[in-house]
Enzyme design. Sequence first.
Site, PDB file in Angstrom:
ATOM      1  N   GLU A 174       1.199  -1.287  -0.544  1.00 52.91           N
ATOM      2  CA  GLU A 174      -0.314   0.252  -0.064  1.00 52.91           C
ATOM      3  C   GLU A 174       0.735   0.780   0.642  1.00 52.91           C
ATOM      4  OE1 GLU A 174      -3.474  -0.296   2.683  1.00 52.91           O
ATOM      5  OE2 GLU A 174      -4.157   2.013   2.262  1.00 52.91           O
ATOM      6  N   ASN A 217      -3.263  -1.497   8.231  1.00 51.00           N
ATOM      7  CA  ASN A 217      -4.427  -2.247   7.707  1.00 51.00           C
ATOM      8  C   ASN A 217      -4.743  -3.931   7.117  1.00 51.00           C
ATOM      9  OD1 ASN A 217      -5.762   0.200   6.920  1.00 51.00           O
ATOM     10  ND2 ASN A 217      -4.787   1.390   4.616  1.00 51.00           N
ATOM     11  N   GLU A 301     -10.575   4.458   9.592  1.00 51.21           N
ATOM     12  CA  GLU A 301     -10.779   4.672   8.298  1.00 51.21           C
ATOM     13  C   GLU A 301     -11.584   2.775   7.807  1.00 51.21           C
ATOM     14  OE1 GLU A 301      -6.674   5.348   6.207  1.00 51.21           O
ATOM     15  OE2 GLU A 301      -7.346   7.131   6.183  1.00 51.21           O
ATOM     16  N   ARG A 334      -1.370   3.083  16.587  1.00 49.47           N
ATOM     17  CA  ARG A 334      -1.755   4.972  15.952  1.00 49.47           C
ATOM     18  C   ARG A 334      -2.883   5.916  16.593  1.00 49.47           C
ATOM     19  NH1 ARG A 334      -2.537   4.351  10.262  1.00 49.47           N
ATOM     20  NH2 ARG A 334      -0.143   4.758   9.936  1.00 49.47           N
ATOM     21  N   ASP A 380      -2.105  14.255   6.785  1.00 56.35           N
ATOM     22  CA  ASP A 380      -1.873  13.115   6.599  1.00 56.35           C
ATOM     23  C   ASP A 380      -0.651  13.273   5.587  1.00 56.35           C
ATOM     24  OD1 ASP A 380      -1.711  10.705   5.781  1.00 56.35           O
ATOM     25  OD2 ASP A 380      -3.717  10.493   4.579  1.00 56.35           O
ATOM     26  N   GLU A 408       4.450   9.566  -0.626  1.00 56.92           N
ATOM     27  CA  GLU A 408       2.334   9.388  -1.041  1.00 56.92           C
ATOM     28  C   GLU A 408       2.526  10.322  -1.784  1.00 56.92           C
ATOM     29  OE1 GLU A 408      -0.234   7.710   2.259  1.00 56.92           O
ATOM     30  OE2 GLU A 408      -2.199   7.991   0.464  1.00 56.92           O
TER      31      GLU A 408
HETATM   32  O1  GCW Z   1      -1.935   7.972   3.875  1.00 54.92           O
HETATM   33  C1  GCW Z   1      -2.769   7.592   4.184  1.00 54.92           C
HETATM   34  C2  GCW Z   1      -2.938   6.989   3.146  1.00 54.92           C
HETATM   35  C3  GCW Z   1      -3.200   4.997   3.256  1.00 54.92           C
HETATM   36  C4  GCW Z   1      -2.812   4.556   5.020  1.00 54.92           C
HETATM   37  C5  GCW Z   1      -3.569   5.388   5.874  1.00 54.92           C
HETATM   38  C6  GCW Z   1      -2.641   5.420   6.985  1.00 54.92           C
HETATM   39  C7  GCW Z   1      -2.115   2.627   5.428  1.00 54.92           C
HETATM   40  O2  GCW Z   1      -3.707   7.134   2.399  1.00 54.92           O
HETATM   41  O3  GCW Z   1      -3.328   3.884   2.742  1.00 54.92           O
HETATM   42  O4  GCW Z   1      -3.485   3.114   5.033  1.00 54.92           O
HETATM   43  O5  GCW Z   1      -3.109   6.877   5.607  1.00 54.92           O
HETATM   44  O6  GCW Z   1      -2.109   6.194   7.318  1.00 54.92           O
HETATM   45  O7  GCW Z   1      -3.604   3.738   8.038  1.00 54.92           O
END
Ligand code: GCW
Length: 695
Positions: A174, A217, A301, A334, A380, A408
């Site tokens: 991911e 995830n 999420e 987290r 993020d 990312e």
């Molecule tokens: O940055 C976002 C990402 C997800 C990620 C999430 C997280 C692993 O788009 O892909 O999932 O954060 O940090 O949990």
Amino acid sequence: RQAAADPCWLRFIPPSRGDLTRLFARLTAVHVAGPLHPLLATARAELRQGLSSLTGRTVTEAADWRAAGVIVATRAAALRAPWATLLPAARLAELGREGFLLHVMETPDDRSPQGAAPAIFVVGGDEAGVLYGVFHLLRGLTLGTPLSGLAACEHPVNPLRMLNHWDNADGSVERGYAGRSIFFREGRVLADNPRIRAYARLLASVGINAVALNNVNVHATETRFITEEYLPDLARIADVFRAYGIRVFLSVNFASPIEVGGLPTADPLHPDVARWWRETARTIYQYIPDFGGFLVKADSEFRPGPFTYGRDHAQGANMLADALAPFGGIVIWRCFVYNCLQDWRDRKTDRARAAYDHFVPLDGMFRDNVILQIKNGPMDFQVREPVSPLFGGLTRTNQMLELQITQEYTGQQRHLCYLVPQWQEVVAFDTYARGPGSTVARIASGELFRRPQGGVAGVSNVGDDVFWTGHVLAQANLYGFGRLAWNPELSAAAIAEEWVRLTFGDDPLVVTTITEMLMASWSIYESYTAPLGVGWMVNPGHHYGPNPDGYEYSKWGTYHYADHQGVGVDRTRRTGTGYTGQYHPPHCDVYESLATCPDELLLFFHHVPYTHRLHSGKTVIQHIYDSHFEGAERAEWLKQRWESLARRIDDVRYHVVLERLTEQAEHAKEWRDVINTYFYRKSGIPDEHGRLIHP
Ligand code: GCW
């Protein structure tokens, strides 16, 4: 057949300068004192390999310390050695966990005309310290550090220096931009993959001591990693990492008691659930006796968590912590918790506030073997965000800083973006939680609030790509993460230069050019993407490329509110979401006021008209135009700088980097045009310089 993996910064290219001739003549033999712990065996092998590459000679092992150029021991062994009295006693006494002492002196040498020659003692506070000392020495020698500069005594600032892999059992990663997972493929564990040992070396060489193997995830297959179906193979990976002083963690699914345990509930307060986790922990430790613990993304999420049962995060985390405690394991929980089902018309719900609002009320309620892992910013991993106010907000809870090494939102390893300068700003940020000097670095390490645990985690940017990180120059982020986690006070520029020398050798033009490119790259990327801290103007889903309204009406809560009059998010206490109130003074006031809010964060904290004047003297709209025109030009400049190194860098690396920089320059233009056109159309205000705003 795949080409051999790139050695990255472990090339041990002999330095072309420096007064090391005498020393190098002596470095053909090493001596290891005391019992041969597995980490000492690793240290010895690394030392022999590194030294023979540096000196071009075979390096042997000497039974007699007097015949050796490098003498290696833990402090315990050193104190019993005949040479103990040669070492500085006070320094030896200070040596602690993972620390090392490098001591250089002349020792008798029959072969030398002077009758003596330099020798280096590497003494570790423990076995891991020895390994870090050896890598430190090899780095110093490669950098051409003069003998007088090789003496050192270091300890890592952060207890945990960790990488988080977002690797899935099917081999996908991911947010991975460097190929497939080095750990998993098609639901199987790649326990025999030689890349894992090579990776462990890279990590240990920069002081990393922990790694979470799988994605936070946790999908169906990975949920079963904590069962005997997978543990035997995962244990083999843990064996490889153990030889390099690295402990393995697993991300777990909070609903595991249901999904693998067959229980009707995962309620953390249900005795059957707690018992199931205790038994699971016992099983894991039978396979991996030094298992680090669990990394948990819960109630975030759409991941399951304690909220389902009306419990809070402390109750969820503590239940897992109690299961691991008898074995010395920890829970890394987290804080990336927010409402991802928002409505853009609702101007009061603010994703930036969420982590603080969820976790500060629980401060002091977590077990000592729980660490809260906090992303550097409240949103993020955008190219620019303020520092998360949880740092300084929490004072009675173990905390860990989470950084994203994988790019990312910063160009996905197709664009050059050296992130260490950004991270350095984060760790140096003064929260004022205990008055001046209350930096994020001191909070994360546990020092400021005297916490037993703490550290830094980085989301890995590594895959099975030959160069590990897709973009060769993105290796600098992995390297820099480790160095900064070891010592947050190192400068981003010094780390960059170190990395360039270790990776490309010490040709002065190569060193200055690449260092300069790296140091400019974050600002360049920022200038052609989302302006002034507003973030998020990316394509939904994959997050690559410009799309100003990509997330503007989506439920994820990531808005910039641009209309024909202005842009930005009002997060003030006076008229906005009140987010500024999560900071200690002076930040809560500095960010609150338009007069003092730093330009680069203006649109994060305020909604302003396009004609609002920045401290720089420019209007917001003109700043957007100028920075985007300049950004695209500077991306072109990066490419030209690289081209000036043709024939000074091996062909393969030269060309793969050139390809990426060419693509970056193209895509920077696309960013420029999309962003400028968007704001031109919204505002109706032309560019002062009359440049064509490309459609
Ligand atoms: O940055 C976002 C990402 C997800 C990620 C999430 C997280 C692993 O788009 O892909 O999932 O954060 O940090 O949990």
